[in-house]
Design a protein around this motif. Structure first.
Motif, PDB file in Angstrom:
ATOM      1  N   ARG A 160      -1.354   0.426  -7.357  1.00 41.66           N
ATOM      2  CA  ARG A 160      -2.319  -0.424  -7.905  1.00 41.66           C
ATOM      3  C   ARG A 160      -1.943  -1.912  -7.551  1.00 41.66           C
ATOM      4  NH1 ARG A 160       0.656  -2.867 -12.316  1.00 41.66           N
ATOM      5  NH2 ARG A 160       2.311  -1.635 -12.985  1.00 41.66           N
ATOM      6  N   PRO A 161      -2.603  -2.912  -7.520  1.00 47.35           N
ATOM      7  CA  PRO A 161      -2.426  -4.336  -7.513  1.00 47.35           C
ATOM      8  C   PRO A 161      -1.071  -4.919  -8.075  1.00 47.35           C
ATOM      9  CG  PRO A 161      -4.726  -4.171  -8.033  1.00 47.35           C
ATOM     10  CD  PRO A 161      -4.134  -2.702  -8.309  1.00 47.35           C
TER      11      PRO A 161
ATOM     12  N   ARG B  91       1.005  -1.252   0.048  1.00 46.31           N
ATOM     13  CA  ARG B  91       0.054   0.019  -0.234  1.00 46.31           C
ATOM     14  C   ARG B  91       0.936   1.157  -0.218  1.00 46.31           C
ATOM     15  NH1 ARG B  91      -2.996  -3.007   3.910  1.00 46.31           N
ATOM     16  NH2 ARG B  91      -4.815  -3.778   2.969  1.00 46.31           N
TER      17      ARG B  91
ATOM     18  N   GLU C 246      -7.302  -6.853  -2.679  1.00 46.47           N
ATOM     19  CA  GLU C 246      -7.348  -5.730  -3.661  1.00 46.47           C
ATOM     20  C   GLU C 246      -6.087  -5.533  -3.734  1.00 46.47           C
ATOM     21  OE1 GLU C 246      -6.749  -4.463   0.600  1.00 46.47           O
ATOM     22  OE2 GLU C 246      -8.067  -6.104  -0.393  1.00 46.47           O
ATOM     23  N   LEU C 247      -4.883  -6.046  -3.225  1.00 52.27           N
ATOM     24  CA  LEU C 247      -3.403  -5.551  -3.539  1.00 52.27           C
ATOM     25  C   LEU C 247      -2.703  -6.556  -4.553  1.00 52.27           C
ATOM     26  CD1 LEU C 247      -2.572  -4.804   0.199  1.00 52.27           C
ATOM     27  CD2 LEU C 247      -3.166  -3.281  -1.688  1.00 52.27           C
ATOM     28  N   VAL C 248      -3.361  -7.684  -4.807  1.00 51.88           N
ATOM     29  CA  VAL C 248      -2.873  -8.803  -5.605  1.00 51.88           C
ATOM     30  C   VAL C 248      -3.517  -8.522  -7.321  1.00 51.88           C
ATOM     31  CG1 VAL C 248      -2.408 -11.330  -5.752  1.00 51.88           C
ATOM     32  CG2 VAL C 248      -2.180 -10.103  -3.657  1.00 51.88           C
ATOM     33  N   SER C 249      -2.557  -8.539  -8.053  1.00 51.26           N
ATOM     34  CA  SER C 249      -2.919  -8.521  -9.387  1.00 51.26           C
ATOM     35  C   SER C 249      -3.444  -9.729  -9.865  1.00 51.26           C
ATOM     36  CB  SER C 249      -1.757  -8.207 -10.239  1.00 51.26           C
ATOM     37  OG  SER C 249      -2.335  -8.003 -11.782  1.00 51.26           O
TER      38      SER C 249
ATOM     39  N   HIS D 110      -6.015  -9.692   1.583  1.00 57.48           N
ATOM     40  CA  HIS D 110      -5.848  -8.338   0.892  1.00 57.48           C
ATOM     41  C   HIS D 110      -5.971  -8.625  -0.590  1.00 57.48           C
ATOM     42  CE1 HIS D 110      -4.107  -7.043   4.935  1.00 57.48           C
ATOM     43  NE2 HIS D 110      -3.657  -8.298   4.973  1.00 57.48           N
TER      44      HIS D 110
END
Length: 73
Positions: free
Chosen positions: A43-44, A38, A66-69, A64
């Motif tokens: 972006r992820p 973060r 939302e953090l991993v593409s 988490h």
């Protein structure tokens, strides 16, 4: 082993901090890595984990997401 990734991606090597207490759960370092993602990226990100790092990467993605593409469906 990681050189091919460096040819296509900017890579960051992250290791666990020394001296983790024996009762440390996977969720704790995953949360620390999430905080770092973060603070560093907007972006992820792509995540690759080897050995125990694979379990940590799964924990990070589970806790988490939302953090991993992820690739498109």
């Amino acid at each position: 082993m990681l050189r091919p990734f460096g040819e296509r991606f900017t890579t960051h090597l992250v290791v666990r901090p020394p001296g983790l207490p024996p009762a440390t759960t996977m969720a704790q370092p995953a949360a620390a890595h999430a905080d770092a993602i973060r603070a560093t990226f907007s972006r992820p990100v792509n995540v690759l984990g080897l050995s125990t790092g694979g379990s940590l990467a799964l924990q990070l993605a589970a806790d988490h997401p939302e953090l991993v593409s992820r690739p498109p469906p």
